[in-house]
Design an enzyme around this catalytic site. Structure first.
Site, PDB file in Angstrom:
ATOM      1  N   ARG A 175       0.842  -1.191   0.000  1.00  0.00           N
ATOM      2  CA  ARG A 175       0.000   0.000   0.000  1.00  0.00           C
ATOM      3  C   ARG A 175       0.883   1.248   0.000  1.00  0.00           C
ATOM      4  NH1 ARG A 175      -5.433   1.225  -0.842  1.00  0.00           N
ATOM      5  NH2 ARG A 175      -5.959   3.118   0.308  1.00  0.00           N
TER       6      ARG A 175
ATOM      7  N   GLU B 169     -12.191 -20.239  28.904  1.00  0.00           N
ATOM      8  CA  GLU B 169     -11.191 -20.972  29.711  1.00  0.00           C
ATOM      9  C   GLU B 169     -10.681 -20.094  30.856  1.00  0.00           C
ATOM     10  OE1 GLU B 169      -9.108 -24.044  28.367  1.00  0.00           O
ATOM     11  OE2 GLU B 169     -10.312 -24.384  26.604  1.00  0.00           O
TER      12      GLU B 169
HETATM   13  C1  LIG Z   1     -17.749 -19.070  22.411  1.00  0.00           C
HETATM   14  C2  LIG Z   1     -17.624 -19.591  23.801  1.00  0.00           C
HETATM   15  C3  LIG Z   1     -17.276 -20.932  23.994  1.00  0.00           C
HETATM   16  C4  LIG Z   1     -17.227 -21.463  25.285  1.00  0.00           C
HETATM   17  N1  LIG Z   1     -16.961 -22.801  25.443  1.00  0.00           N
HETATM   18  C5  LIG Z   1     -17.084 -23.338  26.689  1.00  0.00           C
HETATM   19  C6  LIG Z   1     -17.013 -24.751  26.885  1.00  0.00           C
HETATM   20  O1  LIG Z   1     -16.775 -25.525  25.943  1.00  0.00           O
HETATM   21  N2  LIG Z   1     -17.221 -25.259  28.126  1.00  0.00           N
HETATM   22  C7  LIG Z   1     -17.481 -24.454  29.178  1.00  0.00           C
HETATM   23  O2  LIG Z   1     -17.679 -24.965  30.260  1.00  0.00           O
HETATM   24  N3  LIG Z   1     -17.548 -23.114  29.038  1.00  0.00           N
HETATM   25  C8  LIG Z   1     -17.380 -22.535  27.820  1.00  0.00           C
HETATM   26  N4  LIG Z   1     -17.478 -21.176  27.666  1.00  0.00           N
HETATM   27  C9  LIG Z   1     -17.786 -20.353  28.829  1.00  0.00           C
HETATM   28  C10 LIG Z   1     -16.644 -19.461  29.299  1.00  0.00           C
HETATM   29  O3  LIG Z   1     -15.650 -20.216  29.900  1.00  0.00           O
HETATM   30  C11 LIG Z   1     -17.274 -18.413  30.242  1.00  0.00           C
HETATM   31  O4  LIG Z   1     -17.983 -17.512  29.412  1.00  0.00           O
HETATM   32  C12 LIG Z   1     -16.264 -17.701  31.082  1.00  0.00           C
HETATM   33  O5  LIG Z   1     -15.713 -18.560  32.024  1.00  0.00           O
HETATM   34  C13 LIG Z   1     -16.863 -16.481  31.781  1.00  0.00           C
HETATM   35  O6  LIG Z   1     -18.054 -16.818  32.429  1.00  0.00           O
HETATM   36  P1  LIG Z   1     -19.379 -15.953  32.196  1.00  0.00           P
HETATM   37  O7  LIG Z   1     -19.552 -15.791  30.759  1.00  0.00           O
HETATM   38  O8  LIG Z   1     -20.476 -16.585  32.930  1.00  0.00           O
HETATM   39  O9  LIG Z   1     -19.044 -14.559  32.796  1.00  0.00           O
HETATM   40  P2  LIG Z   1     -19.229 -14.114  34.325  1.00  0.00           P
HETATM   41  O10 LIG Z   1     -18.653 -15.140  35.197  1.00  0.00           O
HETATM   42  O11 LIG Z   1     -20.631 -13.718  34.539  1.00  0.00           O
HETATM   43  O12 LIG Z   1     -18.305 -12.854  34.349  1.00  0.00           O
HETATM   44  C14 LIG Z   1     -18.697 -11.596  33.777  1.00  0.00           C
HETATM   45  C15 LIG Z   1     -17.545 -10.619  33.913  1.00  0.00           C
HETATM   46  O13 LIG Z   1     -17.222 -10.431  35.284  1.00  0.00           O
HETATM   47  C16 LIG Z   1     -15.884 -10.747  35.534  1.00  0.00           C
HETATM   48  N5  LIG Z   1     -15.758 -11.353  36.857  1.00  0.00           N
HETATM   49  C17 LIG Z   1     -16.416 -12.412  37.355  1.00  0.00           C
HETATM   50  N6  LIG Z   1     -15.999 -12.669  38.600  1.00  0.00           N
HETATM   51  C18 LIG Z   1     -15.065 -11.746  38.900  1.00  0.00           C
HETATM   52  C19 LIG Z   1     -14.269 -11.480  40.046  1.00  0.00           C
HETATM   53  N7  LIG Z   1     -14.327 -12.244  41.152  1.00  0.00           N
HETATM   54  N8  LIG Z   1     -13.413 -10.437  40.015  1.00  0.00           N
HETATM   55  C20 LIG Z   1     -13.312  -9.670  38.892  1.00  0.00           C
HETATM   56  N9  LIG Z   1     -14.036  -9.880  37.793  1.00  0.00           N
HETATM   57  C21 LIG Z   1     -14.908 -10.916  37.793  1.00  0.00           C
HETATM   58  C22 LIG Z   1     -15.520 -11.710  34.440  1.00  0.00           C
HETATM   59  O14 LIG Z   1     -14.139 -11.759  34.231  1.00  0.00           O
HETATM   60  C23 LIG Z   1     -16.267 -11.135  33.269  1.00  0.00           C
HETATM   61  O15 LIG Z   1     -15.537 -10.072  32.738  1.00  0.00           O
HETATM   62  C24 LIG Z   1     -17.477 -20.614  26.391  1.00  0.00           C
HETATM   63  C25 LIG Z   1     -17.768 -19.280  26.184  1.00  0.00           C
HETATM   64  C26 LIG Z   1     -17.854 -18.758  24.925  1.00  0.00           C
HETATM   65  C27 LIG Z   1     -18.219 -17.322  24.765  1.00  0.00           C
END
Ligand SMILES: Cc1cc2nc3c(=O)[nH]c(=O)nc-3n(C[C@H](O)[C@H](O)[C@H](O)COP(=O)(O)OP(=O)(O)OC[C@H]3O[C@@H](n4cnc5c(N)ncnc54)[C@H](O)[C@@H]3O)c2cc1C
Lengths: 381, 267
Positions: free
Chosen positions: A267, A362
């Site tokens: 580019r 994870e």
């Molecule tokens: C595409 C995709 C594939 C996935 N695949 C799998 C799978 O195969 N198996 C499986 O079991 N899970 C899977 N997951 C789930 C994933 O591991 C979770 O989304 C992740 O662990 C976060 O949990 P939550 O989404 O419930 O967020 P929450 O736990 O509700 O957290 C929300 C926010 O708050 C923050 N938070 C929470 N607790 C605290 C704390 N004590 N201090 C500071 N911050 C905090 C988190 O970091 C996050 O930013 C998948 C998720 C996605 C999006």
């Protein structure tokens, strides 16, 4: 200290690179755009021996070390992060069996994955929360020589296509993490259903859905370890899969750097290639440093793992740093592409969407930082 | 029935070549090498296919090259070859195709060989001489540009095919023989991870170049290249493209025609 890889490792890396380039990359853009789960790619990956990398050779797996897993994962992720997540999901789902299974359980449940193409899912997260594992609501009630599972899991990778699930449920909610127990649940068990495929921001070649358990009856023989050992099984599983997630992020970021560097040489602006404008050259230099640092962190974690050392701290550092790095590097790649970078026609915006997930799953990066701080402060108290 | 396939590791077609300080070759420094020349890979596949379909003895691969060529041999072992031989040359050894064929023939004479196979040419120097020269030095018939072969061990003949102007020719001939292959019946297989790991344990014999040259010694013109590279130059850089501007397709066509007539002078 020796940073070189062995000839074996190099050859595995080359094979993975070739598979990524020839089989995954040509399907990546379309699978992303249409949200297709490219099953034929996964079948080919299985044929090549790129799935189930962590299953020991005695059960028919590749039985590779973590360094090999990391090298392979980075190559695959360079072609498509989403496909790589779906290919890696078997390692995640089968690791609890590797870690806590009896010889009979291993022979019965691991072998089908090596004899034929089959997918497995790791079901830990629930709709009510993934980070706070101890507050899990899915229950396992013992009735004679069976357990009855009730509850719902959310965001489970490969669930719509999986033939086997490793499921975490609590035998007593009041016990918090001490009540959590791990189970092996075949898909065809009555009462187990999966929800509709989620429409995701990125990694759209991977399939994700809820898994529902309504009076799912499984024999006690399918329990992994003892009652109450499930939390430890889940955490040690994640200790071993976080490092490859770091490598997955490195692969995505390396792809972003490769695209950005090549584009910057072609580019032109103000009469010369944009790479010759120092602002762009310095961006590329920063990106290269970040990718390199993240790669070294994942390799260190992998090496420690293969040495049999605990990697709770190092794998958290690797996963957290690599995924944050991947967001920054893919973001900068879009910037270097300018307006083109924002367009679906060009490959870099996908990389950013794919990279985002690595900060969340994870163990979200906030949780990784809690782990890192806890391990760190132990050394000062 | 034992088959030998000669293979070569070549620079990756995507790698950028620079002229070496000597001005007589490319500079191998920083060059990425492929696993193995495409035609040789197809030849290994053809040998393995025959082994599987007709229950041959062993498939052995041989290369003459620097230490890095071991990668190419390991790749053939991962594909399914049983053994490999590396005639290891110093990194900057100058070997021309005929000398390579002499060295190969000297090594192959000590190995069981009902069939010697090569790819039609290596994609780096594209000399395409090793196959025919091998036939000469081994005193065997050689068949070139073959596109697939079937051995009839009872009658001791090979049935072969090759492309000719406007079609495919079926022909046959006796073996032992040297066959140089344009393409095989099947696409080359990709080694699986377990096979890559198994290949590590397969025998790979290394013969230092002087030892191989000592065997060549008995041949006329012993050990010396029969040709010499005088200069190695890169093709001239291509001139940039010219964009034809214009508001409408008609205007653009008019300008294009004018440019073809007046500037390029091809019309
Ligand atoms: C595409 C995709 C594939 C996935 N695949 C799998 C799978 O195969 N198996 C499986 O079991 N899970 C899977 N997951 C789930 C994933 O591991 C979770 O989304 C992740 O662990 C976060 O949990 P939550 O989404 O419930 O967020 P929450 O736990 O509700 O957290 C929300 C926010 O708050 C923050 N938070 C929470 N607790 C605290 C704390 N004590 N201090 C500071 N911050 C905090 C988190 O970091 C996050 O930013 C998948 C998720 C996605 C999006």
């Amino acid at each position: 200290m020796d940073f070189s890889i062995t000839a074996d490792q190099k050859e595995l890396q080359t094979a993975a690179r070739r598979f990524a380039k020839e089989t995954m990359a040509p399907r990546a853009a379309e699978a992303d755009k249409k949200g297709i789960f490219p099953e034929e790619v996964y079948r080919e990956a299985w044929k090549m021996g790129l799935m189930n990398l962590n299953v020991p050779a005695e059960f028919g797996g590749s039985g590779l070390g973590m360094i090999e897993q990391v090298l392979i994962t980075e190559e695959l992720a360079h072609a498509c992060g989403g496909m790589t997540t779906s290919i890696l999901a078997n390692c995640l789902a089968l690791q609890p069996i590797n870690l806590a299974g009896t010889p009979e359980q291993k022979a019965k449940f691991l072998a089908p994955f090596c004899a034929d193409y089959n997918l497995a899912s790791f079901a830990l997260t629930e709709p009510g929360g993934g980070s706070d594992v101890a507050s899990m609501k899915t229950t396992a009630r013992k009735e004679g020589d069976h357990y009855i599972l009730d509850g719902e899991k959310a965001f489970i990778t490969n669930a719509p296509h999986a033939s086997l699930f490793t499921v975490f449920a609590t035998v007593d909610r009041s016990l918090r993490h001490k009540g959590i127990t791990a189970f092996i649940v075949p898909r065809d068990t009555p009462g187990l259903t999966t929800g509709k495929e989620e429409d995701k921001m990125g990694q759209r070649a991977s399939a994700t859905s809820t898994v529902n358990f309504e009076g799912v009856k499984i024999p006690v023989a399918n329990r992994l370890g003892q009652e109450g050992e499930g939390f430890r099984v889940a955490m040690t599983t994640l200790d071993s899969t976080r490092t490859p997630i770091g490598a997955l992020a490195v692969g995505i970021a390396q792809a972003a750097l490769d695209h950005a560097a090549a584009y910057s040489l072609q580019r032109t602006a103000f009469g010369k290639p944009i790479a010759e404008h120092q602002a762009i050259a310095l961006k590329l230099a920063n990106m290269a440093q970040l990718v390199d640092a993240a790669r070294l962190l994942t390799m260190r974690s992998a090496w420690l793992f293969d040495e049999g050392k605990s990697v709770t701290l190092e794998s958290s550092i690797a996963k957290c740093f690599a995924s944050d790095m991947a967001m920054e590097v893919t973001n900068e790649a879009i910037q270097i592409f300018g307006g083109n970078g924002y367009m679906r026609e060009y490959p870099v915006e996908k990389l950013l969407r794919d990279a985002k997930l690595t900060q969340i799953y994870e163990g979200a990066n906030e949780i990784q930082r809690l782990v890192i701080a806890r391990e760190l402060l132990k050394r000062y108290s | 029935m034992d088959v030998i396939v000669c293979v070569k590791q070549i620079p990756d077609p995507e790698t950028k070549l620079r002229v070496a300080a000597s001005g007589k070759s490319y500079d191998p420094d920083g060059v990425k090498f492929t696993i193995v020349n495409t035609y040789d890979e197809a030849t290994v596949e053809e040998a393995l296919r025959m082994k599987e379909e007709f229950g041959f003895g062993a498939v052995r691969t041989v290369t003459v090259g620097p230490a890095r060529s071991e990668e190419a041999l390991r790749h053939t072992l991962a594909m399914g070859a049983d053994e490999a031989v590396l005639v290891e040359t110093p990194p900057n050894a100058v070997l021309d195709p005929l000398l390579v064929a002499r060295i190969l023939s000297a090594v192959i004479k000590d190995m069981p060989h009902d069939l010697v196979m090569v790819g039609k040419h290596a994609q780096d120097d594209e000399a395409g001489q090793v196959g025919s020269a091998l036939g000469e030095y081994l005193g065997l018939p050689s068949y070139a540009f073959v596109t697939g072969l079937t051995p009839d061990s009872g009658a001791h003949v090979l049935k072969m095919a090759r492309y000719v102007e406007g079609g495919e020719e079926a022909f046959g001939g006796p073996f032992p023989a040297v066959v140089s292959l344009l393409k095989g019946v099947k696409d080359p297989r990709t080694p699986t991870l377990p096979n890559i790991l198994k290949a590590r344990k397969k025998p790979l014999k290394k013969i230092p170049l002087p030892e191989a040259l000592a065997k060549v010694g008995a041949l006329p013109g012993a050990g010396n290249p029969t040709s010499e590279t005088l200069a190695f130059t890169l093709p001239p850089p291509r001139a940039g493209a010219k964009m034809i501007e214009g508001q409408t397709p008609e205007e653009q066509v008019e300008k294009l025609l004018k440019s073809l007539k007046e500037e390029a002078k091809v019309l």
